[in-house]
Design an enzyme around this catalytic site. Structure first.
Site, PDB file in Angstrom:
ATOM      1  N   TRP A 134       7.767  99.516  26.859  1.00 61.05           N
ATOM      2  CA  TRP A 134       6.529  99.745  26.972  1.00 61.05           C
ATOM      3  C   TRP A 134       5.355 100.842  26.139  1.00 61.05           C
ATOM      4  O   TRP A 134       6.269 102.061  26.846  1.00 61.05           O
ATOM      5  CB  TRP A 134       6.346  98.776  28.343  1.00 61.05           C
ATOM      6  CG  TRP A 134       5.522  98.461  29.357  1.00 61.05           C
ATOM      7  CD1 TRP A 134       3.619  97.811  28.944  1.00 61.05           C
ATOM      8  CD2 TRP A 134       4.740  99.228  30.297  1.00 61.05           C
ATOM      9  NE1 TRP A 134       2.918  97.698  29.704  1.00 61.05           N
ATOM     10  CE2 TRP A 134       3.172  98.842  30.726  1.00 61.05           C
ATOM     11  CE3 TRP A 134       5.171 100.605  31.170  1.00 61.05           C
ATOM     12  CZ2 TRP A 134       2.301  99.094  31.488  1.00 61.05           C
ATOM     13  CZ3 TRP A 134       4.331 100.706  32.518  1.00 61.05           C
ATOM     14  CH2 TRP A 134       2.786  99.913  32.696  1.00 61.05           C
ATOM     15  N   ASP A 215      13.368 100.183  35.300  1.00 59.41           N
ATOM     16  CA  ASP A 215      11.654  99.495  35.828  1.00 59.41           C
ATOM     17  C   ASP A 215      12.285  98.017  35.734  1.00 59.41           C
ATOM     18  O   ASP A 215      12.246  97.043  35.146  1.00 59.41           O
ATOM     19  CB  ASP A 215      10.907  99.689  34.637  1.00 59.41           C
ATOM     20  CG  ASP A 215       9.282  99.813  34.803  1.00 59.41           C
ATOM     21  OD1 ASP A 215       8.983  99.134  36.258  1.00 59.41           O
ATOM     22  OD2 ASP A 215       8.468  99.405  33.955  1.00 59.41           O
ATOM     23  N   LYS A 250       3.681  90.088  38.344  1.00 57.52           N
ATOM     24  CA  LYS A 250       3.886  89.206  37.826  1.00 57.52           C
ATOM     25  C   LYS A 250       4.834  88.119  39.182  1.00 57.52           C
ATOM     26  O   LYS A 250       4.151  87.387  39.143  1.00 57.52           O
ATOM     27  CB  LYS A 250       4.904  89.428  37.387  1.00 57.52           C
ATOM     28  CG  LYS A 250       4.906  90.768  36.398  1.00 57.52           C
ATOM     29  CD  LYS A 250       3.738  90.792  35.319  1.00 57.52           C
ATOM     30  CE  LYS A 250       3.461  92.202  34.359  1.00 57.52           C
ATOM     31  NZ  LYS A 250       2.639  92.469  33.765  1.00 57.52           N
TER      32      LYS A 250
HETATM   33  C1  LMR Z   1       2.148  94.497  29.487  1.00 55.80           C
HETATM   34  O1  LMR Z   1       3.114  94.101  29.569  1.00 55.80           O
HETATM   35  O2  LMR Z   1       1.215  93.107  29.159  1.00 55.80           O
HETATM   36  C2  LMR Z   1       2.097  93.993  31.122  1.00 55.80           C
HETATM   37  O3  LMR Z   1       2.908  95.488  31.739  1.00 55.80           O
HETATM   38  C3  LMR Z   1       0.797  94.415  31.508  1.00 55.80           C
HETATM   39  C4  LMR Z   1       0.488  96.259  30.950  1.00 55.80           C
HETATM   40  O4  LMR Z   1      -0.219  96.702  32.141  1.00 55.80           O
HETATM   41  O5  LMR Z   1       0.297  96.220  30.201  1.00 55.80           O
END
Ligand code: LMR
Length: 402
Positions: A134, A215, A250
Protein backbone atom coordinates in the site's frame (compact mmCIF):
# COMPACT_ATOMS: atom_id res chain seq x y z
CA UNK A 1 11.06 36.35 1.79
CA UNK A 2 7.94 34.54 2.90
CA UNK A 3 5.94 35.77 -0.08
CA UNK A 4 8.42 34.39 -2.57
CA UNK A 5 8.59 31.12 -0.59
CA UNK A 6 4.85 30.78 -1.06
CA UNK A 7 5.07 31.73 -4.73
CA UNK A 8 7.72 29.04 -5.25
CA UNK A 9 5.62 26.22 -3.78
CA UNK A 10 4.92 23.40 -6.24
CA UNK A 11 1.69 21.40 -6.09
CA UNK A 12 1.88 17.81 -4.85
CA UNK A 13 0.77 15.06 -7.18
CA UNK A 14 -2.61 13.66 -6.21
CA UNK A 15 -2.74 10.55 -4.02
CA UNK A 16 -2.74 7.47 -6.31
CA UNK A 17 -5.75 5.96 -4.49
CA UNK A 18 -7.79 8.79 -2.93
CA UNK A 19 -7.17 11.02 -5.97
CA UNK A 20 -9.22 8.51 -8.01
CA UNK A 21 -12.28 9.19 -5.87
CA UNK A 22 -12.37 12.82 -7.07
CA UNK A 23 -11.75 11.82 -10.68
CA UNK A 24 -14.53 9.25 -10.50
CA UNK A 25 -17.03 11.76 -9.08
CA UNK A 26 -16.36 14.14 -11.96
CA UNK A 27 -16.75 11.45 -14.64
CA UNK A 28 -20.16 11.98 -16.34
CA UNK A 29 -20.37 8.49 -17.92
CA UNK A 30 -23.31 6.37 -16.71
CA UNK A 31 -21.41 3.11 -17.17
CA UNK A 32 -18.44 4.15 -14.97
CA UNK A 33 -17.35 1.67 -12.28
CA UNK A 34 -15.37 2.56 -9.17
CA UNK A 35 -12.85 -0.16 -8.38
CA UNK A 36 -10.24 2.28 -7.06
CA UNK A 37 -10.39 2.98 -3.35
CA UNK A 38 -10.81 0.05 -0.93
CA UNK A 39 -14.40 0.63 0.09
CA UNK A 40 -17.03 -2.12 0.33
CA UNK A 41 -20.06 -1.45 -1.87
CA UNK A 42 -23.18 -3.62 -1.82
CA UNK A 43 -24.97 -5.28 -4.75
CA UNK A 44 -26.66 -1.93 -5.47
CA UNK A 45 -23.26 -0.28 -5.77
CA UNK A 46 -23.87 1.70 -2.55
CA UNK A 47 -21.76 2.02 0.58
CA UNK A 48 -24.05 0.38 3.15
CA UNK A 49 -24.70 1.61 6.67
CA UNK A 50 -24.40 -1.65 8.60
CA UNK A 51 -27.55 -2.59 10.55
CA UNK A 52 -25.54 -3.14 13.75
CA UNK A 53 -24.01 0.35 13.40
CA UNK A 54 -27.46 1.89 12.95
CA UNK A 55 -28.72 0.09 16.05
CA UNK A 56 -25.67 1.15 18.09
CA UNK A 57 -26.17 4.76 17.01
CA UNK A 58 -29.83 4.65 18.07
CA UNK A 59 -28.80 3.44 21.51
CA UNK A 60 -26.08 6.08 21.81
CA UNK A 61 -28.48 8.82 20.78
CA UNK A 62 -31.07 7.65 23.31
CA UNK A 63 -28.46 7.96 26.05
CA UNK A 64 -27.65 11.55 25.05
CA UNK A 65 -24.14 11.36 26.41
CA UNK A 66 -22.11 14.56 26.82
CA UNK A 67 -18.99 14.85 24.63
CA UNK A 68 -16.06 15.24 26.98
CA UNK A 69 -12.46 14.65 25.97
CA UNK A 70 -11.55 11.03 25.47
CA UNK A 71 -8.54 9.63 27.35
CA UNK A 72 -5.36 10.09 25.28
CA UNK A 73 -5.17 6.32 24.76
CA UNK A 74 -8.81 6.20 23.68
CA UNK A 75 -12.02 4.80 25.12
CA UNK A 76 -11.09 1.95 27.51
CA UNK A 77 -14.10 -0.22 26.54
CA UNK A 78 -13.24 0.21 22.85
CA UNK A 79 -9.58 -0.69 23.38
CA UNK A 80 -10.44 -3.77 25.44
CA UNK A 81 -13.14 -4.95 22.99
CA UNK A 82 -10.96 -4.50 19.93
CA UNK A 83 -8.05 -6.23 21.66
CA UNK A 84 -10.32 -9.23 22.34
CA UNK A 85 -11.50 -9.20 18.73
CA UNK A 86 -7.98 -9.16 17.33
CA UNK A 87 -6.22 -11.49 19.76
CA UNK A 88 -9.14 -13.66 20.94
CA UNK A 89 -10.82 -13.18 24.30
CA UNK A 90 -9.10 -16.19 25.93
CA UNK A 91 -5.64 -15.35 24.63
CA UNK A 92 -3.25 -15.62 27.62
CA UNK A 93 -1.54 -12.38 26.55
CA UNK A 94 -4.89 -10.57 26.74
CA UNK A 95 -5.67 -12.11 30.12
CA UNK A 96 -2.18 -11.27 31.43
CA UNK A 97 -2.53 -7.64 30.28
CA UNK A 98 0.74 -7.77 28.32
CA UNK A 99 -0.69 -6.02 25.24
CA UNK A 100 -0.82 -2.24 25.10
CA UNK A 101 -3.77 -1.16 22.94
CA UNK A 102 -4.55 2.45 22.08
CA UNK A 103 -7.36 3.85 19.94
CA UNK A 104 -6.06 5.52 16.80
CA UNK A 105 -7.20 7.64 13.87
CA UNK A 106 -7.96 4.67 11.64
CA UNK A 107 -5.40 2.10 10.58
CA UNK A 108 -3.30 4.90 9.09
CA UNK A 109 -3.08 6.59 12.49
CA UNK A 110 -2.04 3.30 14.06
CA UNK A 111 0.78 2.86 11.55
CA UNK A 112 1.95 6.39 12.14
CA UNK A 113 2.03 5.95 15.93
CA UNK A 114 3.85 2.64 15.53
CA UNK A 115 6.52 4.26 13.37
CA UNK A 116 6.91 7.21 15.74
CA UNK A 117 7.21 4.91 18.75
CA UNK A 118 9.72 2.61 17.08
CA UNK A 119 11.91 5.47 15.88
CA UNK A 120 11.76 7.76 18.91
CA UNK A 121 11.69 5.22 21.73
CA UNK A 122 13.31 2.03 20.42
CA UNK A 123 15.97 3.66 18.24
CA UNK A 124 14.70 1.86 15.13
CA UNK A 125 16.01 3.56 12.00
CA UNK A 126 15.42 1.06 9.23
CA UNK A 127 12.26 -0.52 7.92
CA UNK A 128 11.23 -2.75 5.06
CA UNK A 129 7.90 -3.14 3.29
CA UNK A 130 6.67 -5.64 0.74
CA UNK A 131 7.20 -5.01 -2.95
CA UNK A 132 4.50 -4.04 -3.81
CA UNK A 133 2.65 -2.60 -0.84
CA UNK A 134 0.00 0.00 0.00
CA UNK A 135 1.68 3.21 -1.17
CA UNK A 136 0.96 5.10 2.02
CA UNK A 137 3.08 2.66 4.06
CA UNK A 138 6.22 4.11 2.57
CA UNK A 139 5.16 7.73 3.10
CA UNK A 140 4.19 7.11 6.72
CA UNK A 141 7.43 5.36 7.65
CA UNK A 142 9.54 7.99 5.91
CA UNK A 143 7.64 10.85 7.53
CA UNK A 144 8.54 9.36 10.91
CA UNK A 145 12.23 9.33 10.12
CA UNK A 146 12.68 5.71 9.07
CA UNK A 147 14.62 4.56 6.05
CA UNK A 148 12.41 2.35 3.93
CA UNK A 149 13.63 -0.64 1.95
CA UNK A 150 11.63 -3.31 0.15
CA UNK A 151 11.47 -7.06 0.48
CA UNK A 152 10.48 -9.22 -2.50
CA UNK A 153 6.96 -10.59 -2.30
CA UNK A 154 5.69 -11.64 -5.70
CA UNK A 155 6.94 -14.41 -7.96
CA UNK A 156 8.22 -13.45 -11.43
CA UNK A 157 4.83 -14.15 -13.03
CA UNK A 158 3.22 -11.94 -10.32
CA UNK A 159 0.68 -14.71 -9.68
CA UNK A 160 1.90 -16.09 -6.33
CA UNK A 161 4.08 -15.24 -3.33
CA UNK A 162 7.80 -15.90 -3.77
CA UNK A 163 8.27 -17.13 -0.23
CA UNK A 164 11.88 -18.26 -0.68
CA UNK A 165 12.95 -14.83 -1.93
CA UNK A 166 11.03 -13.19 0.90
CA UNK A 167 12.69 -15.42 3.53
CA UNK A 168 16.17 -14.85 2.13
CA UNK A 169 15.62 -11.13 2.17
CA UNK A 170 14.34 -10.76 5.73
CA UNK A 171 16.90 -13.25 7.05
CA UNK A 172 19.61 -10.86 5.90
CA UNK A 173 18.21 -7.80 7.69
CA UNK A 174 20.04 -6.12 10.55
CA UNK A 175 18.55 -6.69 14.02
CA UNK A 176 15.92 -4.14 15.07
CA UNK A 177 14.73 -3.54 11.51
CA UNK A 178 11.00 -2.83 11.42
CA UNK A 179 9.35 -5.33 9.05
CA UNK A 180 5.93 -4.20 7.91
CA UNK A 181 3.78 -7.15 6.83
CA UNK A 182 0.12 -7.48 5.91
CA UNK A 183 -1.61 -9.56 8.60
CA UNK A 184 -4.24 -10.69 6.09
CA UNK A 185 -5.71 -9.66 2.73
CA UNK A 186 -2.47 -8.29 1.28
CA UNK A 187 -2.99 -4.89 -0.28
CA UNK A 188 -2.62 -4.65 -3.30
CA UNK A 189 -2.00 -8.26 -4.39
CA UNK A 190 -4.69 -10.26 -2.55
CA UNK A 191 -2.03 -12.97 -1.96
CA UNK A 192 -1.21 -13.99 1.61
CA UNK A 193 1.24 -16.31 3.33
CA UNK A 194 -0.11 -19.75 4.26
CA UNK A 195 -0.29 -20.67 7.94
CA UNK A 196 2.86 -22.81 7.59
CA UNK A 197 4.67 -19.91 5.97
CA UNK A 198 3.63 -17.63 8.83
CA UNK A 199 5.13 -20.17 11.26
CA UNK A 200 8.44 -19.87 9.42
CA UNK A 201 8.20 -16.08 9.41
CA UNK A 202 7.63 -16.12 13.17
CA UNK A 203 10.83 -18.14 13.65
CA UNK A 204 12.92 -15.83 11.49
CA UNK A 205 11.75 -12.57 13.08
CA UNK A 206 12.41 -13.99 16.54
CA UNK A 207 15.86 -15.37 15.66
CA UNK A 208 16.95 -12.21 13.85
CA UNK A 209 15.55 -9.85 16.49
CA UNK A 210 13.40 -7.99 13.96
CA UNK A 211 10.47 -5.77 14.90
CA UNK A 212 7.33 -6.90 13.04
CA UNK A 213 4.54 -4.45 12.38
CA UNK A 214 1.50 -6.37 11.17
CA UNK A 215 -1.02 -4.24 9.35
CA UNK A 216 -4.49 -5.80 9.50
CA UNK A 217 -7.03 -3.43 7.98
CA UNK A 218 -9.32 -6.15 6.60
CA UNK A 219 -10.10 -8.56 9.43
CA UNK A 220 -13.10 -10.62 8.33
CA UNK A 221 -12.72 -9.96 4.60
CA UNK A 222 -10.28 -12.79 3.87
CA UNK A 223 -11.26 -16.15 5.36
CA UNK A 224 -13.21 -15.09 8.46
CA UNK A 225 -12.90 -12.88 11.54
CA UNK A 226 -11.02 -15.52 13.54
CA UNK A 227 -9.06 -17.04 10.66
CA UNK A 228 -7.74 -13.68 9.46
CA UNK A 229 -6.19 -13.00 12.87
CA UNK A 230 -4.03 -16.13 12.58
CA UNK A 231 -0.67 -14.39 12.12
CA UNK A 232 -1.20 -11.91 14.95
CA UNK A 233 -2.29 -14.67 17.32
CA UNK A 234 0.61 -16.91 16.27
CA UNK A 235 3.20 -14.17 16.88
CA UNK A 236 1.64 -13.57 20.29
CA UNK A 237 1.74 -17.27 21.18
CA UNK A 238 5.38 -17.45 20.09
CA UNK A 239 6.29 -14.74 22.58
CA UNK A 240 7.40 -12.30 19.87
CA UNK A 241 7.54 -8.61 20.73
CA UNK A 242 5.68 -6.88 17.92
CA UNK A 243 3.16 -4.24 16.88
CA UNK A 244 -0.15 -4.61 15.06
CA UNK A 245 -2.20 -1.88 13.40
CA UNK A 246 -5.91 -2.66 13.02
CA UNK A 247 -8.87 -0.80 11.62
CA UNK A 248 -12.66 -0.76 11.90
CA UNK A 249 -13.01 1.20 8.64
CA UNK A 250 -13.88 -1.79 6.49
CA UNK A 251 -15.41 -4.36 8.81
CA UNK A 252 -17.71 -1.81 10.48
CA UNK A 253 -18.12 0.41 7.40
CA UNK A 254 -16.89 3.33 9.53
CA UNK A 255 -14.41 4.78 7.03
CA UNK A 256 -15.10 8.42 7.80
CA UNK A 257 -15.13 7.97 11.58
CA UNK A 258 -11.40 7.09 11.66
CA UNK A 259 -11.50 4.21 14.13
CA UNK A 260 -8.41 2.05 14.46
CA UNK A 261 -6.09 0.65 17.08
CA UNK A 262 -2.42 0.08 17.68
CA UNK A 263 -1.53 -2.99 19.71
CA UNK A 264 1.97 -3.52 21.07
CA UNK A 265 2.62 -6.99 22.41
CA UNK A 266 5.19 -7.04 25.20
CA UNK A 267 6.49 -9.56 27.74
CA UNK A 268 4.58 -8.35 30.80
CA UNK A 269 1.80 -6.10 32.04
CA UNK A 270 4.44 -3.84 33.51
CA UNK A 271 6.04 -3.33 30.09
CA UNK A 272 2.67 -2.88 28.43
CA UNK A 273 1.74 -0.16 30.92
CA UNK A 274 5.00 1.68 30.23
CA UNK A 275 4.34 1.44 26.48
CA UNK A 276 0.83 2.84 26.96
CA UNK A 277 2.22 5.77 28.94
CA UNK A 278 4.59 6.50 26.04
CA UNK A 279 1.81 6.18 23.47
CA UNK A 280 -0.22 8.70 25.47
CA UNK A 281 2.66 11.15 25.30
CA UNK A 282 2.96 10.76 21.52
CA UNK A 283 -0.81 11.12 21.06
CA UNK A 284 -0.93 14.20 23.29
CA UNK A 285 1.66 15.94 21.14
CA UNK A 286 0.10 14.94 17.84
CA UNK A 287 -3.68 15.25 18.29
CA UNK A 288 -4.29 15.15 22.04
CA UNK A 289 -6.98 12.46 22.08
CA UNK A 290 -9.12 10.57 19.58
CA UNK A 291 -12.71 11.46 18.63
CA UNK A 292 -15.50 9.65 20.51
CA UNK A 293 -18.25 8.68 18.11
CA UNK A 294 -16.71 5.85 16.05
CA UNK A 295 -15.11 4.14 19.05
CA UNK A 296 -18.40 4.33 20.94
CA UNK A 297 -20.24 2.62 18.09
CA UNK A 298 -17.69 -0.20 17.91
CA UNK A 299 -17.67 -0.68 21.70
CA UNK A 300 -21.49 -0.72 21.74
CA UNK A 301 -21.55 -3.48 19.11
CA UNK A 302 -18.72 -5.60 20.46
CA UNK A 303 -19.77 -5.39 24.12
CA UNK A 304 -23.32 -6.58 23.44
CA UNK A 305 -23.45 -10.30 22.69
CA UNK A 306 -26.51 -10.16 20.42
CA UNK A 307 -25.35 -7.08 18.54
CA UNK A 308 -21.89 -8.58 18.10
CA UNK A 309 -23.46 -11.76 16.69
CA UNK A 310 -25.44 -9.75 14.13
CA UNK A 311 -22.31 -7.78 13.23
CA UNK A 312 -20.39 -11.02 12.66
CA UNK A 313 -23.17 -12.22 10.38
CA UNK A 314 -23.04 -8.95 8.42
CA UNK A 315 -19.26 -9.23 7.98
CA UNK A 316 -19.69 -12.84 6.83
CA UNK A 317 -22.25 -11.63 4.32
CA UNK A 318 -19.87 -9.00 2.92
CA UNK A 319 -17.07 -11.57 2.60
CA UNK A 320 -19.40 -14.02 0.85
CA UNK A 321 -20.49 -11.35 -1.62
CA UNK A 322 -16.87 -10.46 -2.39
CA UNK A 323 -16.12 -14.16 -2.97
CA UNK A 324 -19.12 -14.45 -5.30
CA UNK A 325 -17.87 -11.45 -7.27
CA UNK A 326 -14.46 -13.09 -7.64
CA UNK A 327 -16.13 -16.13 -9.17
CA UNK A 328 -18.36 -13.93 -11.35
CA UNK A 329 -15.38 -11.99 -12.70
CA UNK A 330 -13.56 -15.21 -13.46
CA UNK A 331 -16.61 -16.60 -15.32
CA UNK A 332 -17.19 -13.34 -17.19
CA UNK A 333 -13.51 -13.41 -18.22
CA UNK A 334 -13.97 -16.93 -19.59
CA UNK A 335 -16.88 -15.71 -21.67
CA UNK A 336 -14.49 -13.15 -23.16
CA UNK A 337 -11.87 -15.82 -23.84
CA UNK A 338 -9.59 -14.48 -21.07
CA UNK A 339 -8.10 -16.24 -18.07
CA UNK A 340 -8.98 -14.15 -15.01
CA UNK A 341 -8.04 -16.91 -12.57
CA UNK A 342 -6.11 -14.28 -10.59
CA UNK A 343 -9.49 -13.26 -9.26
CA UNK A 344 -10.29 -16.61 -7.63
CA UNK A 345 -6.74 -17.36 -6.49
CA UNK A 346 -6.49 -14.12 -4.51
CA UNK A 347 -8.68 -13.08 -1.62
CA UNK A 348 -9.75 -10.10 0.44
CA UNK A 349 -10.95 -6.86 -1.03
CA UNK A 350 -8.36 -6.46 -3.77
CA UNK A 351 -7.12 -8.22 -6.85
CA UNK A 352 -3.99 -7.63 -8.78
CA UNK A 353 -4.89 -7.78 -12.48
CA UNK A 354 -1.37 -7.74 -13.87
CA UNK A 355 -2.30 -4.72 -16.02
CA UNK A 356 0.39 -2.07 -16.45
CA UNK A 357 -0.07 1.57 -15.39
CA UNK A 358 -0.74 2.54 -19.01
CA UNK A 359 -3.31 -0.24 -19.36
CA UNK A 360 -5.04 0.91 -16.16
CA UNK A 361 -5.13 4.43 -17.66
CA UNK A 362 -6.74 3.06 -20.80
CA UNK A 363 -9.27 1.10 -18.72
CA UNK A 364 -10.23 4.32 -16.94
CA UNK A 365 -10.10 6.73 -19.88
CA UNK A 366 -11.79 4.60 -22.53
CA UNK A 367 -14.15 2.46 -20.44
CA UNK A 368 -14.66 4.41 -17.20
CA UNK A 369 -13.43 1.49 -15.07
CA UNK A 370 -11.38 2.99 -12.26
CA UNK A 371 -8.58 1.00 -10.63
CA UNK A 372 -5.21 1.93 -9.13
CA UNK A 373 -2.34 2.41 -11.60
CA UNK A 374 -0.38 -0.45 -9.99
CA UNK A 375 -2.97 -2.82 -11.50
CA UNK A 376 -5.12 -3.19 -8.38
CA UNK A 377 -8.90 -3.39 -8.57
CA UNK A 378 -11.28 -3.42 -5.62
CA UNK A 379 -13.41 -6.55 -6.02
CA UNK A 380 -15.88 -5.17 -3.45
CA UNK A 381 -16.92 -2.56 -6.04
CA UNK A 382 -18.22 -5.26 -8.40
CA UNK A 383 -21.87 -6.34 -8.54
CA UNK A 384 -23.95 -8.59 -10.79
CA UNK A 385 -24.88 -5.59 -12.94
CA UNK A 386 -21.38 -4.30 -13.67
CA UNK A 387 -19.17 -7.40 -13.58
CA UNK A 388 -19.66 -8.34 -17.23
CA UNK A 389 -18.96 -4.80 -18.36
CA UNK A 390 -15.77 -4.78 -16.26
CA UNK A 391 -14.68 -8.14 -17.68
CA UNK A 392 -15.35 -6.95 -21.23
CA UNK A 393 -13.41 -3.75 -20.59
CA UNK A 394 -10.39 -5.53 -19.12
CA UNK A 395 -10.49 -8.03 -22.01
CA UNK A 396 -10.61 -5.16 -24.52
CA UNK A 397 -7.57 -3.56 -22.88
CA UNK A 398 -5.70 -6.87 -22.91
CA UNK A 399 -6.42 -7.20 -26.64
CA UNK A 400 -4.44 -4.01 -27.28
CA UNK A 401 -1.27 -5.87 -26.19
CA UNK A 402 1.01 -6.48 -29.17
C1 LMR B 1 -7.10 1.49 0.02
O1 LMR B 1 -6.01 0.91 -0.06
O2 LMR B 1 -7.79 1.76 -0.97
C2 LMR B 1 -7.65 1.88 1.36
O3 LMR B 1 -6.78 1.45 2.36
C3 LMR B 1 -7.99 3.30 1.46
C4 LMR B 1 -6.80 4.19 1.51
O4 LMR B 1 -6.74 5.00 2.44
O5 LMR B 1 -5.92 4.12 0.65
Amino acid sequence: MLKSDFAALAPMPDDPILGLVDLFKKDPRAEKVNLGVGVYLNEEGKLPLMACVEEAEKRLLARRQPRGYMPMSGMPQYCAAVQRLVFGKTNPAVLAGRISTVQTLGGTGALQLAAAFAHQFLGVNASVVSDPTWGNHISILKADGLEVGKYPYLSADRASVDFEAFKASISALAPKTLVLMHGCCHNPTGLDFTQDQWREVAKIVAEKDLLPLLDMAYQGFGSGLEEDAFAIRLFTEEGITFMAATSCSKNFGLYGERVGALHIVTDSKKEADVVTSIMKRIVRQEYSNPPCHGGQIVAEVLCDEALQASWRAEVDGMRTRIRAMREALYEAGKAEGEDFSFSVKQHGMFSFTGLSAEEMDLLREKYGVYGVRNGRICIAGLNTKNVEYVAKSIAAVLKTRA
